[in-house]
Design a protein around this motif. Sequence first.
Motif, PDB file in Angstrom:
ATOM      1  N   PHE A  52       0.797  -1.182  -0.069  1.00  0.00           N
ATOM      2  CA  PHE A  52       0.116   0.096   0.021  1.00  0.00           C
ATOM      3  C   PHE A  52       0.978   1.293   0.059  1.00  0.00           C
ATOM      4  CE2 PHE A  52      -2.934  -3.197   1.731  1.00  0.00           C
ATOM      5  CZ  PHE A  52      -4.015  -2.600   1.053  1.00  0.00           C
ATOM      6  N   SER A  53       0.348   2.425  -0.794  1.00  0.00           N
ATOM      7  CA  SER A  53       1.024   3.622  -0.673  1.00  0.00           C
ATOM      8  C   SER A  53       0.748   4.041   0.576  1.00  0.00           C
ATOM      9  CB  SER A  53       0.633   4.487  -1.686  1.00  0.00           C
ATOM     10  OG  SER A  53      -0.972   4.809  -1.252  1.00  0.00           O
ATOM     11  N   LYS A  54       1.669   5.236   1.012  1.00  0.00           N
ATOM     12  CA  LYS A  54       1.607   5.750   2.444  1.00  0.00           C
ATOM     13  C   LYS A  54       0.325   6.244   2.811  1.00  0.00           C
ATOM     14  CE  LYS A  54       4.368   8.718   5.427  1.00  0.00           C
ATOM     15  NZ  LYS A  54       5.447   9.631   5.381  1.00  0.00           N
ATOM     16  N   ASP A  55      -0.232   6.757   1.968  1.00  0.00           N
ATOM     17  CA  ASP A  55      -1.507   7.372   2.039  1.00  0.00           C
ATOM     18  C   ASP A  55      -2.948   6.400   1.928  1.00  0.00           C
ATOM     19  OD1 ASP A  55      -2.201   6.971  -0.475  1.00  0.00           O
ATOM     20  OD2 ASP A  55      -2.334   9.062  -1.032  1.00  0.00           O
ATOM     21  N   GLN A  56      -2.496   5.044   1.803  1.00  0.00           N
ATOM     22  CA  GLN A  56      -3.398   3.843   1.734  1.00  0.00           C
ATOM     23  C   GLN A  56      -4.492   4.033   0.706  1.00  0.00           C
ATOM     24  OE1 GLN A  56      -3.228   1.192   4.407  1.00  0.00           O
ATOM     25  NE2 GLN A  56      -1.142   2.161   4.361  1.00  0.00           N
ATOM     26  N   GLN A  57      -4.085   4.785  -0.529  1.00  0.00           N
ATOM     27  CA  GLN A  57      -5.037   5.089  -1.320  1.00  0.00           C
ATOM     28  C   GLN A  57      -4.768   4.243  -2.744  1.00  0.00           C
ATOM     29  OE1 GLN A  57      -8.096   6.858  -0.874  1.00  0.00           O
ATOM     30  NE2 GLN A  57      -6.987   6.324   1.018  1.00  0.00           N
ATOM     31  N   THR A  58      -3.629   3.625  -2.797  1.00  0.00           N
ATOM     32  CA  THR A  58      -3.049   2.823  -3.773  1.00  0.00           C
ATOM     33  C   THR A  58      -2.497   1.519  -3.385  1.00  0.00           C
ATOM     34  OG1 THR A  58      -2.538   4.995  -5.154  1.00  0.00           O
ATOM     35  CG2 THR A  58      -1.370   2.845  -5.817  1.00  0.00           C
ATOM     36  N   VAL A 102     -10.992   5.057  -4.906  1.00  0.00           N
ATOM     37  CA  VAL A 102     -11.697   6.254  -5.480  1.00  0.00           C
ATOM     38  C   VAL A 102     -12.967   6.616  -4.523  1.00  0.00           C
ATOM     39  CG1 VAL A 102     -12.553   7.816  -7.317  1.00  0.00           C
ATOM     40  CG2 VAL A 102     -10.355   6.281  -7.683  1.00  0.00           C
ATOM     41  N   ASN A 103     -13.077   7.546  -3.842  1.00  0.00           N
ATOM     42  CA  ASN A 103     -14.534   7.646  -2.924  1.00  0.00           C
ATOM     43  C   ASN A 103     -14.707   6.412  -2.214  1.00  0.00           C
ATOM     44  OD1 ASN A 103     -14.977  10.387  -4.068  1.00  0.00           O
ATOM     45  ND2 ASN A 103     -15.822   9.350  -6.105  1.00  0.00           N
ATOM     46  N   GLY A 104     -13.669   5.642  -1.712  1.00  0.00           N
ATOM     47  CA  GLY A 104     -13.907   4.656  -0.768  1.00  0.00           C
ATOM     48  C   GLY A 104     -13.929   3.378  -1.354  1.00  0.00           C
ATOM     49  N   ILE A 105     -13.893   3.325  -2.744  1.00  0.00           N
ATOM     50  CA  ILE A 105     -14.223   1.981  -3.626  1.00  0.00           C
ATOM     51  C   ILE A 105     -12.933   1.870  -4.399  1.00  0.00           C
ATOM     52  CG2 ILE A 105     -15.740   1.051  -5.379  1.00  0.00           C
ATOM     53  CD1 ILE A 105     -17.725   2.814  -4.512  1.00  0.00           C
ATOM     54  N   TRP A 106     -12.533   0.548  -4.121  1.00  0.00           N
ATOM     55  CA  TRP A 106     -11.195   0.067  -4.985  1.00  0.00           C
ATOM     56  C   TRP A 106     -11.656  -0.135  -6.315  1.00  0.00           C
ATOM     57  CZ3 TRP A 106      -6.516   0.635  -3.304  1.00  0.00           C
ATOM     58  CH2 TRP A 106      -6.207   0.879  -1.837  1.00  0.00           C
ATOM     59  N   GLN A 107     -10.880   0.421  -7.161  1.00  0.00           N
ATOM     60  CA  GLN A 107     -10.753   0.273  -8.848  1.00  0.00           C
ATOM     61  C   GLN A 107     -10.330  -0.968  -9.217  1.00  0.00           C
ATOM     62  OE1 GLN A 107     -12.901   3.015 -10.105  1.00  0.00           O
ATOM     63  NE2 GLN A 107     -12.918   2.859  -7.888  1.00  0.00           N
ATOM     64  N   SER A 108     -10.692  -1.646 -10.330  1.00  0.00           N
ATOM     65  CA  SER A 108     -10.309  -2.963 -10.837  1.00  0.00           C
ATOM     66  C   SER A 108      -8.470  -2.557 -11.191  1.00  0.00           C
ATOM     67  CB  SER A 108     -10.824  -3.064 -12.200  1.00  0.00           C
ATOM     68  OG  SER A 108     -12.215  -3.362 -12.121  1.00  0.00           O
ATOM     69  N   PRO A 109      -7.902  -3.500 -10.885  1.00  0.00           N
ATOM     70  CA  PRO A 109      -6.395  -3.334 -10.952  1.00  0.00           C
ATOM     71  C   PRO A 109      -6.038  -3.207 -12.467  1.00  0.00           C
ATOM     72  CG  PRO A 109      -7.085  -5.007  -9.634  1.00  0.00           C
ATOM     73  CD  PRO A 109      -8.143  -4.775 -10.208  1.00  0.00           C
ATOM     74  N   ALA A 110      -5.197  -2.269 -13.084  1.00  0.00           N
ATOM     75  CA  ALA A 110      -4.640  -2.246 -14.192  1.00  0.00           C
ATOM     76  C   ALA A 110      -2.921  -2.291 -14.079  1.00  0.00           C
ATOM     77  CB  ALA A 110      -5.074  -0.838 -14.703  1.00  0.00           C
ATOM     78  N   PRO A 111      -2.567  -2.781 -15.289  1.00  0.00           N
ATOM     79  CA  PRO A 111      -1.153  -2.775 -15.180  1.00  0.00           C
ATOM     80  C   PRO A 111      -0.652  -1.247 -15.094  1.00  0.00           C
ATOM     81  CG  PRO A 111      -2.103  -3.998 -17.328  1.00  0.00           C
ATOM     82  CD  PRO A 111      -3.073  -3.352 -16.553  1.00  0.00           C
ATOM     83  N   ILE A 112       0.502  -1.392 -14.391  1.00  0.00           N
ATOM     84  CA  ILE A 112       1.162   0.040 -14.041  1.00  0.00           C
ATOM     85  C   ILE A 112       1.486   0.790 -14.977  1.00  0.00           C
ATOM     86  CG2 ILE A 112       3.535  -0.847 -13.215  1.00  0.00           C
ATOM     87  CD1 ILE A 112       3.008   1.040 -10.755  1.00  0.00           C
ATOM     88  N   SER A 113       2.379   0.298 -15.790  1.00  0.00           N
ATOM     89  CA  SER A 113       3.074   0.912 -17.130  1.00  0.00           C
ATOM     90  C   SER A 113       3.634   0.088 -18.085  1.00  0.00           C
ATOM     91  CB  SER A 113       4.101   2.097 -16.542  1.00  0.00           C
ATOM     92  OG  SER A 113       4.723   2.579 -17.608  1.00  0.00           O
ATOM     93  N   ASN A 114       3.783   0.132 -19.339  1.00  0.00           N
ATOM     94  CA  ASN A 114       4.436  -0.311 -20.511  1.00  0.00           C
ATOM     95  C   ASN A 114       5.917  -0.271 -20.196  1.00  0.00           C
ATOM     96  OD1 ASN A 114       2.421  -1.821 -21.262  1.00  0.00           O
ATOM     97  ND2 ASN A 114       2.180  -0.311 -23.073  1.00  0.00           N
TER      98      ASN A 114
END
Length: 77
Positions: free
Chosen positions: A2-8, A28-40
């Motif tokens: 988890f990121s330090k702010d617990q949002q990622t 986002v707004n308390g709801i976890w979004q679907s995982p996505a590849p971080i970057s090519n």
Amino acid sequence: MFSKDQQTFIFSARGEFGNLDIYESKKVNGIWQSPAPISNRINSTSDEDAPFLSNDGNRLYFSSKGHNSSGGYDFFV
């Protein structure tokens, strides 16, 4: 991890072609979004694993068998 702010949440998992890739999910707004590849730029055609985000959130450390490594897993920032 988890990121330090617990949002990622950043993690490694089997990707579309069977290799390990690094993914992220954002809250986002308390709801976890679907995982996505971080970057090519980070995910290659080889395995990426063991992601670690710096406390300031500006650096991602990870291991990879790609990126012209010297063989096996090497560490990248």
